[in-house]
Design an enzyme around this catalytic site. Sequence first.
Site, PDB file in Angstrom:
ATOM      1  N   LYS A 324     -64.873  33.554  26.759  1.00  0.00           N
ATOM      2  CA  LYS A 324     -64.358  32.381  27.471  1.00  0.00           C
ATOM      3  C   LYS A 324     -63.485  32.794  28.657  1.00  0.00           C
ATOM      4  O   LYS A 324     -63.568  32.216  29.735  1.00  0.00           O
ATOM      5  CB  LYS A 324     -63.560  31.490  26.517  1.00  0.00           C
ATOM      6  CG  LYS A 324     -64.426  30.826  25.457  1.00  0.00           C
ATOM      7  CD  LYS A 324     -63.616  29.894  24.581  1.00  0.00           C
ATOM      8  CE  LYS A 324     -64.491  29.372  23.453  1.00  0.00           C
ATOM      9  NZ  LYS A 324     -63.805  28.435  22.577  1.00  0.00           N
ATOM     10  N   ASP A 365     -63.282  22.147  24.761  1.00  0.00           N
ATOM     11  CA  ASP A 365     -62.659  22.262  23.431  1.00  0.00           C
ATOM     12  C   ASP A 365     -61.518  21.254  23.261  1.00  0.00           C
ATOM     13  O   ASP A 365     -61.406  20.597  22.223  1.00  0.00           O
ATOM     14  CB  ASP A 365     -62.098  23.681  23.224  1.00  0.00           C
ATOM     15  CG  ASP A 365     -63.195  24.689  22.896  1.00  0.00           C
ATOM     16  OD1 ASP A 365     -64.277  24.263  22.438  1.00  0.00           O
ATOM     17  OD2 ASP A 365     -62.968  25.899  23.094  1.00  0.00           O
TER      18      ASP A 365
HETATM   19  P1  NAP Z   1     -58.291  33.580  19.102  1.00  0.00           P
HETATM   20  O1  NAP Z   1     -58.101  33.399  20.554  1.00  0.00           O
HETATM   21  O2  NAP Z   1     -58.711  34.895  18.564  1.00  0.00           O
HETATM   22  O3  NAP Z   1     -56.924  33.182  18.374  1.00  0.00           O
HETATM   23  C1  NAP Z   1     -56.737  33.340  16.993  1.00  0.00           C
HETATM   24  C2  NAP Z   1     -55.432  32.688  16.559  1.00  0.00           C
HETATM   25  O4  NAP Z   1     -55.365  32.788  15.140  1.00  0.00           O
HETATM   26  C3  NAP Z   1     -54.190  33.401  17.122  1.00  0.00           C
HETATM   27  O5  NAP Z   1     -53.198  32.452  17.335  1.00  0.00           O
HETATM   28  C4  NAP Z   1     -53.806  34.330  15.964  1.00  0.00           C
HETATM   29  O6  NAP Z   1     -52.451  34.661  15.918  1.00  0.00           O
HETATM   30  C5  NAP Z   1     -54.132  33.443  14.781  1.00  0.00           C
HETATM   31  N1  NAP Z   1     -54.301  34.211  13.555  1.00  0.00           N
HETATM   32  C6  NAP Z   1     -55.339  35.007  13.244  1.00  0.00           C
HETATM   33  N2  NAP Z   1     -55.164  35.543  12.012  1.00  0.00           N
HETATM   34  C7  NAP Z   1     -53.978  35.056  11.559  1.00  0.00           C
HETATM   35  C8  NAP Z   1     -53.258  35.221  10.353  1.00  0.00           C
HETATM   36  N3  NAP Z   1     -53.708  35.981   9.358  1.00  0.00           N
HETATM   37  N4  NAP Z   1     -52.099  34.540  10.202  1.00  0.00           N
HETATM   38  C9  NAP Z   1     -51.632  33.769  11.193  1.00  0.00           C
HETATM   39  N5  NAP Z   1     -52.272  33.560  12.357  1.00  0.00           N
HETATM   40  C10 NAP Z   1     -53.440  34.207  12.537  1.00  0.00           C
HETATM   41  O7  NAP Z   1     -59.356  32.530  18.535  1.00  0.00           O
HETATM   42  P2  NAP Z   1     -59.650  31.042  19.075  1.00  0.00           P
HETATM   43  O8  NAP Z   1     -60.769  31.033  20.029  1.00  0.00           O
HETATM   44  O9  NAP Z   1     -58.374  30.424  19.478  1.00  0.00           O
HETATM   45  O10 NAP Z   1     -60.215  30.367  17.739  1.00  0.00           O
HETATM   46  C11 NAP Z   1     -59.340  30.011  16.685  1.00  0.00           C
HETATM   47  C12 NAP Z   1     -60.070  29.129  15.699  1.00  0.00           C
HETATM   48  O11 NAP Z   1     -60.493  27.927  16.332  1.00  0.00           O
HETATM   49  C13 NAP Z   1     -61.344  29.760  15.125  1.00  0.00           C
HETATM   50  O12 NAP Z   1     -61.364  29.554  13.738  1.00  0.00           O
HETATM   51  C14 NAP Z   1     -62.463  28.991  15.770  1.00  0.00           C
HETATM   52  O13 NAP Z   1     -63.603  28.882  14.937  1.00  0.00           O
HETATM   53  C15 NAP Z   1     -61.826  27.650  15.970  1.00  0.00           C
HETATM   54  N6  NAP Z   1     -62.484  26.865  17.016  1.00  0.00           N
HETATM   55  C16 NAP Z   1     -63.078  25.724  16.659  1.00  0.00           C
HETATM   56  C17 NAP Z   1     -63.702  24.949  17.594  1.00  0.00           C
HETATM   57  C18 NAP Z   1     -64.356  23.683  17.165  1.00  0.00           C
HETATM   58  O14 NAP Z   1     -65.074  23.091  17.979  1.00  0.00           O
HETATM   59  N7  NAP Z   1     -64.125  23.210  15.957  1.00  0.00           N
HETATM   60  C19 NAP Z   1     -63.712  25.340  18.949  1.00  0.00           C
HETATM   61  C20 NAP Z   1     -63.080  26.527  19.291  1.00  0.00           C
HETATM   62  C21 NAP Z   1     -62.463  27.286  18.321  1.00  0.00           C
HETATM   63  P3  NAP Z   1     -51.897  35.993  16.649  1.00  0.00           P
HETATM   64  O15 NAP Z   1     -51.712  35.615  18.085  1.00  0.00           O
HETATM   65  O16 NAP Z   1     -50.649  36.279  15.942  1.00  0.00           O
HETATM   66  O17 NAP Z   1     -52.935  37.056  16.440  1.00  0.00           O
END
Ligand code: NAP
Length: 533
Positions: A324, A365
């Site tokens: 992205k 999103d």
């Molecule tokens: P990302 O940029 O990798 O961010 C991941 C986030 O999760 C960060 O804030 C990270 O915290 C946190 N995290 C990961 N492991 C953790 C843990 N064990 N404890 C606490 N915090 C933790 O990913 P993203 O693109 O934002 O996606 C995040 C989620 O949104 C995914 O599950 C994805 O499937 C979902 N999503 C859903 C949709 C939908 O349409 N439903 C669309 C987009 C994304 P740190 O900064 O501390 O690492």
Amino acid sequence: MTATQARPQTLLVASITEPDPPLEAQVQTCLAAGADLVELRVDCIRDEAAVERLLARSTQRRFILTVRSAEEGGHWDASESERIALIERLGLLQPGFIDVELATWLRSANVRQKLALVCQTGGEGAELDAAGPIARPRNRLILSYHDWQQTPADPDAILDRFAPTPAGVIKLAWMAEDACDGLRALELLRRRGGERPLAVLAMGEGGIAARVLAGRFGGYLTYAAARRGAESAPGQPTLAEVIGLYRWGERSPDPDVYGVIGWPVTHSRSPHVHNAALREAGIDAVYVPLPVRPEQEAFRRFIEYVCANDWLGMRGFSVTLPHKEHAWRWLCDRGGRLSPPAAKCRAVNTLTREADGRWSGDNTDGDGAVAALADALGEQGRLAGLRVEVLGAGGAARAVVAALLDRGACVVVTNRTAGRAERLADELGCQTRAWAQRGEGPLDVIVNCTSVGMEPRSDETPLPAQRLAAGMIVLDTVYTPRQTRLLREAAERGCVTVAGTEMFVRQAAAQFRRWHGCGAPLAAMRAALEVSL
Ligand code: NAP
């Protein structure tokens, strides 16, 4: 554009690799489902007698007989002379096509003569016919070449090696490391397909688009597995997927092409949701997975390849992890148009090729999350003034926070890594809260934008259950599983829950509207997502 019923000329081949269920039943199922030909992979089936019975009883010549050698990725483990003898014996039963490796054909005059007895070659076999009255079956000869390691640097040179052979069909198969390698298969088909019937197949997930789009570029054959788990090559889609999911035979051979760019994309549900929407709306297009290696450079290489090869017909992309931000950067460098949400969160989840050929970027999103929340809020559907806590500070959180702020919500962000939350808050203009205090204080809405609770670690939750208060609205952006632990515990405590699937469908619907300029068939998209999960 409306879908036409025109059928691609490319022959859809279902590969059979196992002896059970009985071969007759498998063949009937494949032909009834829409396969034009059935490949009998005798080296995988490992029941020569069953194949012989099938061919002896069959009046149709709709088979490709393949006894693949081990050196070209097959499972034949007896001698080469036995293999050639078996091809000859089964070939006499007139399967229709016989697939033999180019290397085997070139190896010896003796082998060529034996194959010529059962194939239309115009070579040694023709001389034999001329010498006597024996009517030999004239199967079409497919000569094939496989590279199981990589995409050849010079596929034209390999193709040139077929020139002196009498192949009725030339087949090249190579391993695609990513979607670019897959698209090179289409490039070769486009450039050289007119010379002789040609099939170019890219193996691996990177080749799915090339398999599905073979009809667009005159590929003579494309292959599908009879069932999941019985693939004859890695990345081979099933017959049901090619026909159902990728709309083979239902769209024209020349559809507009959309897809999802990510790494990995195998488990993406976007192809299910978008293809269902295209079908429902009667649009002549198809949506395919496009795995692009995770580095920024790989993204750039892929998108520049698409730009340089307009004949691919690629009109739009969903962009998912980890690209992205790469998409945003690429558009910035190119001076491409960015929608306000994409510019604000410095991340693009939707690329669109505009009518003037330029690409623009959006981020749907945030709108997807807000639309899902607005539904849960009922009639007033207003977020203005509501106290919303967002868990996480990654890409999804950025988009959701920006959209919530846009609607006038009072947003506080909390993240395991505090510095990341602070940066997000500074850039977008909201409050932060320490991760240890998440869920505390009066809140109207909680949105989980962390990946905590996602499969396979679905027993985890980002928020202790005791911090969930009755009446709160809880949206979990995680959508695999559909019912996360957070949502289950929120429902038990009297919260209103909103599933990540709803956000997913809404963001896809926004992409659909952006690309096709018409309303998205939400019910069909929702149903397709539910079935795929
Ligand atoms: P990302 O940029 O990798 O961010 C991941 C986030 O999760 C960060 O804030 C990270 O915290 C946190 N995290 C990961 N492991 C953790 C843990 N064990 N404890 C606490 N915090 C933790 O990913 P993203 O693109 O934002 O996606 C995040 C989620 O949104 C995914 O599950 C994805 O499937 C979902 N999503 C859903 C949709 C939908 O349409 N439903 C669309 C987009 C994304 P740190 O900064 O501390 O690492």
